[in-house]
Design an enzyme around this catalytic site. Structure first.
Site, mmCIF file in Angstrom:
data_model
loop_
_atom_site.group_PDB
_atom_site.id
_atom_site.type_symbol
_atom_site.label_atom_id
_atom_site.label_comp_id
_atom_site.label_asym_id
_atom_site.label_seq_id
_atom_site.Cartn_x
_atom_site.Cartn_y
_atom_site.Cartn_z
ATOM 1 N N GLN A 1 24.102 24.660 34.545
ATOM 2 C CA GLN A 1 24.617 25.592 33.528
ATOM 3 C C GLN A 1 23.827 26.899 33.488
ATOM 4 O O GLN A 1 24.398 27.970 33.355
ATOM 5 C CB GLN A 1 24.652 24.934 32.155
ATOM 6 N N ARG B 1 30.012 23.029 38.535
ATOM 7 C CA ARG B 1 29.920 23.126 37.070
ATOM 8 C C ARG B 1 29.449 21.800 36.491
ATOM 9 O O ARG B 1 30.210 21.023 35.913
ATOM 10 C CB ARG B 1 31.251 23.562 36.504
ATOM 11 N N ASP C 1 24.984 29.398 36.193
ATOM 12 C CA ASP C 1 26.419 29.649 36.303
ATOM 13 C C ASP C 1 26.729 31.133 36.104
ATOM 14 O O ASP C 1 26.859 31.620 34.980
ATOM 15 C CB ASP C 1 27.136 28.788 35.256
ATOM 16 N N SER D 1 29.990 32.097 34.199
ATOM 17 C CA SER D 1 29.890 32.059 32.734
ATOM 18 C C SER D 1 29.102 33.241 32.204
ATOM 19 O O SER D 1 29.532 33.904 31.260
ATOM 20 C CB SER D 1 29.195 30.776 32.280
ATOM 21 N N TYR E 1 38.569 22.927 34.796
ATOM 22 C CA TYR E 1 39.432 24.079 35.075
ATOM 23 C C TYR E 1 40.894 23.752 34.807
ATOM 24 O O TYR E 1 41.281 22.591 34.707
ATOM 25 C CB TYR E 1 39.294 24.494 36.541
HETATM 26 P P1 NAD Z 1 38.665 30.440 34.346
HETATM 27 O O1 NAD Z 1 38.000 31.773 34.375
HETATM 28 O O2 NAD Z 1 38.961 29.757 35.623
HETATM 29 O O3 NAD Z 1 40.065 30.606 33.551
HETATM 30 C C1 NAD Z 1 40.128 31.194 32.271
HETATM 31 C C2 NAD Z 1 41.011 30.377 31.369
HETATM 32 O O4 NAD Z 1 42.391 30.571 31.719
HETATM 33 C C3 NAD Z 1 40.784 28.873 31.421
HETATM 34 O O5 NAD Z 1 40.445 28.410 30.125
HETATM 35 C C4 NAD Z 1 42.127 28.324 31.900
HETATM 36 O O6 NAD Z 1 42.419 27.057 31.346
HETATM 37 C C5 NAD Z 1 43.089 29.387 31.409
HETATM 38 N N1 NAD Z 1 44.436 29.382 32.017
HETATM 39 C C6 NAD Z 1 44.808 29.140 33.302
HETATM 40 N N2 NAD Z 1 46.148 29.229 33.434
HETATM 41 C C7 NAD Z 1 46.651 29.560 32.214
HETATM 42 C C8 NAD Z 1 47.962 29.788 31.716
HETATM 43 N N3 NAD Z 1 49.033 29.692 32.485
HETATM 44 N N4 NAD Z 1 48.095 30.086 30.386
HETATM 45 C C9 NAD Z 1 47.021 30.179 29.577
HETATM 46 N N5 NAD Z 1 45.748 29.964 30.013
HETATM 47 C C10 NAD Z 1 45.565 29.654 31.300
HETATM 48 O O7 NAD Z 1 37.882 29.436 33.401
HETATM 49 P P2 NAD Z 1 36.392 29.520 32.855
HETATM 50 O O8 NAD Z 1 36.337 30.505 31.767
HETATM 51 O O9 NAD Z 1 35.464 29.732 33.986
HETATM 52 O O10 NAD Z 1 36.152 28.068 32.218
HETATM 53 C C11 NAD Z 1 36.984 26.965 32.370
HETATM 54 C C12 NAD Z 1 36.333 25.751 31.719
HETATM 55 O O11 NAD Z 1 35.106 25.403 32.359
HETATM 56 C C13 NAD Z 1 35.993 25.911 30.255
HETATM 57 O O12 NAD Z 1 36.323 24.714 29.606
HETATM 58 C C14 NAD Z 1 34.525 26.050 30.225
HETATM 59 O O13 NAD Z 1 33.954 25.612 29.013
HETATM 60 C C15 NAD Z 1 34.129 25.168 31.371
HETATM 61 N N6 NAD Z 1 32.803 25.549 31.894
HETATM 62 C C16 NAD Z 1 31.889 24.588 32.220
HETATM 63 C C17 NAD Z 1 30.628 24.965 32.704
HETATM 64 C C18 NAD Z 1 29.580 23.971 33.075
HETATM 65 O O14 NAD Z 1 29.705 22.836 32.738
HETATM 66 N N7 NAD Z 1 28.548 24.349 33.802
HETATM 67 C C19 NAD Z 1 30.333 26.296 32.864
HETATM 68 C C20 NAD Z 1 31.289 27.243 32.535
HETATM 69 C C21 NAD Z 1 32.537 26.851 32.044
#
Ligand code: NAD
Length: 406
Positions: free
Chosen positions: A127, A122, A130, A133, A230
């Protein structure tokens, strides 16, 4: 000239690895693309659309992949597909690297290089590649649309001469990619939306979408994000405090969308049976974590469960229910991944095995598993390729490395 093949997906997968739009782009970049007859139909892409975009239509999967340097799939394909591929050719898809170890090992042993798009680092440069996403975003949208269709009341507040219809309350647990889209969709439909997450960065994002942020904001919460953006596994003490806060909040909610995940771990259990029983009959829970065991205690993966009038949707593959958009975005992810590995002059495939995106996503090469996490999960030793490492020249189009985001 690079040859790309696209076989048909299995019965339960409506998405497809390349769309006519992406075929057009790849053909323009010098690729020969072969697509299995009828493979795009469930995403409403016809053979004529593919042919018009410059693809060759093959009668069988074997015809689609046997000459290919790269094969694009959505899911891990059957062994028979890998067996007819050229040795050393690459298979790129969502290969679900941490399940069915033996099946993955058998695929690796065919000598095909395996790239699992779920493992894409990530970083900024990646991006556009991904897949988590691009697909989660659609899942978040579809979860709210499904919940509102099943909910037997209206979502927005309506003031009429006959009286006022109150706005529904929606609570989103996990404000990552899927959760943020769920918040935005529920807001557009007029619900009063709140959300929780264990990452502090999520607070501002939730509030910027007009939702209320609900969380135990203690010292542990402030440290809860990994360098990759994460969530970390939280302590038992934090989980208890979080659970008490959530229990109080959930009983007044009409719709709960859960999306909470921690990479490489089972989904955290956030909604207990008692919390479900505290909700009003007619309330809806959509558990997007169902594929990883679910965030709610009574979730049945692949089913709609009902408990005391509360329905719990554990539906799988929600992006597959929006297959036109999901395939388009997925195909662009794959296209963005492979294009830098097409040599600008020769138009041949030139994978730079030292590139961090190739390294991050490669799970097998020359018959051996090359990703340590996958090897560990398989209980096998991470083996190095038998052949001497032959470094391929970096393609001219390779972009500079990006920095970490979020
Ligand atoms: P994910 O699918 O792994 O998890 C979904 C969400 O669940 C996350 O926000 C996580 O913090 C939350 N979570 C975990 N345990 C929890 C709990 N006990 N209670 C409440 N919430 C909980 O995560 P995701 O959607 O793939 O994205 C995570 C992060 O990565 C985000 O900040 C996103 O913006 C970032 N991201 C970055 C890139 C990149 O830079 N290329 C791409 C995609 C996402």
């Amino acid at each position: 000239m690079i040859a790309i093949g696209v076989p048909a997906e299995g019965q339960d997968e409506p998405r497809i690895g390349l769309t006519p739009e992406s075929v057009k782009r790849l053909v323009k970049a010098g690729a020969k693309v072969t697509v299995r007859e009828g493979a795009g139909l469930r995403s409403h892409f016809s053979d004529e659309d593919y042919a018009e975009a410059g693809a060759i239509i093959a009668k069988t999967d074997a015809d689609a992949v046997s000459d290919a340097d790269v094969v694009f799939t959505v899911r891990r394909p059957s062994l028979s597909v890998a067996k007819v591929m050229k040795k050393g050719a690459s298979l790129v898809g969502m290969l679900d690297p941490f399940s069915d170890a033996e099946g993955l090992d058998a695929l690796a042993k065919t000598g095909v290089s395996l790239f699992s798009m779920e493992l894409m680092p990530r970083i900024t440069r990646a991006q556009s590649m991904d897949v988590l996403s691009s697909q989660s975003n659609l899942a978040g949208y579809k979860a709210v649309v499904d919940a509102s269709a099943a909910f037997e009341r209206a979502l927005p507040m309506m003031m009429t001469a006959a009286g006022t219809v109150p706005a529904a309350r929606a609570f989103v647990m996990g404000a990552g990619v899927a959760g943020l889209q769920a918040i935005a969709t529920a807001r557009r439909l007029g619900a009063i939306v709140s959300a929780t997450d264990v990452r502090p960065a999520a607070k501002e994002q939730v509030e910027s979408l007009g939702a209320k942020f609900i969380a135990v904001e203690d010292e542990e919460f402030k440290q809860a994000e990994t360098a990759g953006g994460y969530a970390k596994e939280m302590s038992d003490d934090y989980k208890k405090k979080q659970s008490e806060l959530v229990a109080e909040h959930v009983k007044n909610q009409d719709i709960v969308i859960t999306t909470a995940l921690i990479p490489g771990r089972p989904a955290p259990k956030l909604i207990s049976k008692a919390m479900i029983e505290s909700m009003r009959p007619g309330s809806i829970i959509v558990d997007l974590a169902a594929e990883r065991g679910g965030n709610a205690e009574l979730t049945k993966p692949g089913e709609i469960a009902e408990h005391k009038g509360v329905r719990i949707f554990g539906l799988l593959n929600l992006p597959g229910q929006v297959p036109v958009n999901a395939s388009s975005l997925y195909a662009r992810n794959l296209q963005a991944f492979i294009e830098p590995f097409i040599d600008k002059e020769t138009k041949d495939l030139a994978i730079d095995w030292d590139d961090e995106l190739a390294k991050g996503t490669a799970i097998a090469r020359d018959g051996a598993i090359v990703n340590e996490r996958v090897a560990e999960a398989l209980g096998a030793k991470s083996a190095k390729p038998k052949r001497a490492e032959k470094k391929t020249a970096k393609p001219k189009s390779a972009q500079p490395k990006g920095g970490q985001t979020s």
